[in-house]
Design an enzyme around this catalytic site. Structure first.
Site, short mmCIF file in Angstrom:
data_model
loop_
_atom_site.label_atom_id
_atom_site.label_comp_id
_atom_site.label_asym_id
_atom_site.label_seq_id
_atom_site.Cartn_x
_atom_site.Cartn_y
_atom_site.Cartn_z
N ARG A 66 0.84 -1.19 0.00
CA ARG A 66 0.00 0.00 0.00
C ARG A 66 0.88 1.24 0.00
O ARG A 66 1.92 1.29 0.66
CB ARG A 66 -0.91 0.03 1.23
CG ARG A 66 -2.13 -0.84 1.10
CD ARG A 66 -3.12 -0.32 0.03
NE ARG A 66 -4.30 -1.16 -0.10
CZ ARG A 66 -4.42 -2.16 -0.98
NH1 ARG A 66 -3.44 -2.45 -1.81
NH2 ARG A 66 -5.53 -2.86 -1.03
N HIS B 148 -0.99 0.84 -9.85
CA HIS B 148 -1.72 -0.05 -8.94
C HIS B 148 -2.44 -1.15 -9.73
O HIS B 148 -3.66 -1.37 -9.54
CB HIS B 148 -2.72 0.74 -8.08
CG HIS B 148 -3.17 -0.04 -6.86
ND1 HIS B 148 -3.51 0.54 -5.66
CD2 HIS B 148 -3.32 -1.38 -6.65
CE1 HIS B 148 -3.86 -0.38 -4.79
NE2 HIS B 148 -3.76 -1.57 -5.37
#
Ligand code: NDP
Ligand code: OXD
Length: 317
Positions: free
Chosen positions: A232, A280
């Site tokens: 993350r 991502h």
């Protein structure tokens, strides 16, 4: 007829709508991306499938019995107001695990084989052969030895890297030296390529910072250490990555996740030397696989069997 499944997935809305038509035949779904559902009463719904849901979702749907995450991570809704005390099921699937390991292995190989320099020479139409170190001369240290980390270490090992791993609790994995949370500095001191596969929790927020990068092994086969993160973005301090690359504390990086997504146009990360940026998508959730997984878990739940891949709420992952 059982109540429909509530779906609030901030994915590609056309793809979600198209594939939703083919699944959950016994109960149907309420897709909040569909404007026709605006203002709809969500009371009485048992199950919700969520990825970055609306902030008022749990207030609008007060009767949920199980929450399914649209991804392996659950941080996008763990702090939303009204999160009910019900099981939260992560997405765990071979397709997602394989994709993540592909990304990790690919990025390690790109740094091993000097891909940035090959790209530069190609653009100049220059024939510049390089002799890279062998994979076995490098130690890849993987942080997070959960579903994704354990698959990645195995596949990195097949490619010939020396592989070590670090996690909160001790692990025993064949052929891999492992370290628990207390042995962080020893682990970092052996690592040439650091791979971040940690969930976002209060403990891992801002974790990858200059202090941590400065503990990685300097002078290994690549000269300077490299940082990869597909966990993350809020676990990394991006200003510190920039400083570390500019000062030579890091020789490069590969980043799939960012403090703010999409990565703002003016971020200095875009232009850094030997830094690979992916948006991502290291291991995107594929909708067919995700919906199949939800159907399987609901069937288990309704047969009175235990749910799989349930989040430990006290740990936050
Ligand atoms: P798991 O829950 O299976 O594994 C998490 C691992 O992290 C465990 O080994 C755990 O340790 C370790 N860990 C957690 N907190 C700490 C801590 N404070 N200190 C040390 N170790 C810690 O998760 P997955 O492997 O399935 O996924 C990992 C993360 O990857 C997800 O949470 C998500 O954020 C990210 N992800 C990113 C994707 C992308 O496309 N970029 C796609 C999918 C996931 P222990 O084993 O001791 O519990
Ligand atoms: C996930 C992700 O958590 O795609 O699955 O980030």
């Amino acid at each position: 007829m059982p109540a429909p499944i509530l779906v609030d997935l901030k994915f590609n809305s056309e793809t979600v709508a198209r594939i939703l038509k083919t699944v959950f035949a016994d109960r149907g779904s309420i897709n909040l991306a569909d404007p026709a559902t605006r203002g709809r009463d969500l009371a009485g719904l048992d199950y919700a499938l969520l990825w970055k849901p609306d902030a008022d979702l749990f207030e609008r749907a007060p009767d949920l019995r199980v929450i399914f995450s649209g991804g392996a991570g659950v941080d996008s809704f763990m702090t939303l107001p009204g999160l009910p005390e019900v099981p939260i099921v992560r997405f765990v699937d071979r397709s997602l695990t394989d994709r993540m390991s592909e990304w990790v292995v690919m990025q390690c190989l790109m740094h091993l084989r000097g891909q940035t320099e090959h790209d530069r020479l190609q653009r100049r139409r220059e024939w510049g052969r390089q002799v890279a170190p062998e994979a076995c001369e490098l130690t890849v240290g993987v942080m997070g030895l959960g579903v994704l980390g354990q698959d990645a270490v195995t596949k990195l090992k097949v490619m010939g890297f020396n592989v070590i791993g670090w996690s909160r609790t001790a692990k025993a994995i064949d052929g891999i030296e492992t370290f628990d949370a207390g042995a962080l500095d020893v682990f970092l001191g052996k690592t040439d390529i650091l791979v971040g596969l940690l969930p976002l929790t209060p403990e891992t927020t801002g974790f990858y910072n200059l202090d941590l990068f400065s503990k990685l092994r300097q002078g290994g086969a690549l000269g300077r250490p490299v940082f990869l993160n597909a966990g993350r973005g809020k676990s990394q301090v991006e200003a510190d990555i920039v400083t570390a690359v500019e000062r030579g504390v890091l020789g490069g990086a590969s980043l799939d996740v960012f403090e703010v997504e999409p990565l703002p146009e003016n971020s200095p990360l875009w232009a850094l030397e030997n830094v690979f940026i992916t948006p991502h998508d290291a291991a995107a959730s594929e909708e067919n696989a995700l919906f199949r997984h939800v159907e399987t878990q609901i069937a288990r739940f309704e047969r009175g069997e235990s749910l799989q891949y349930v989040v430990d709420r006290s740990l936050g992952y």
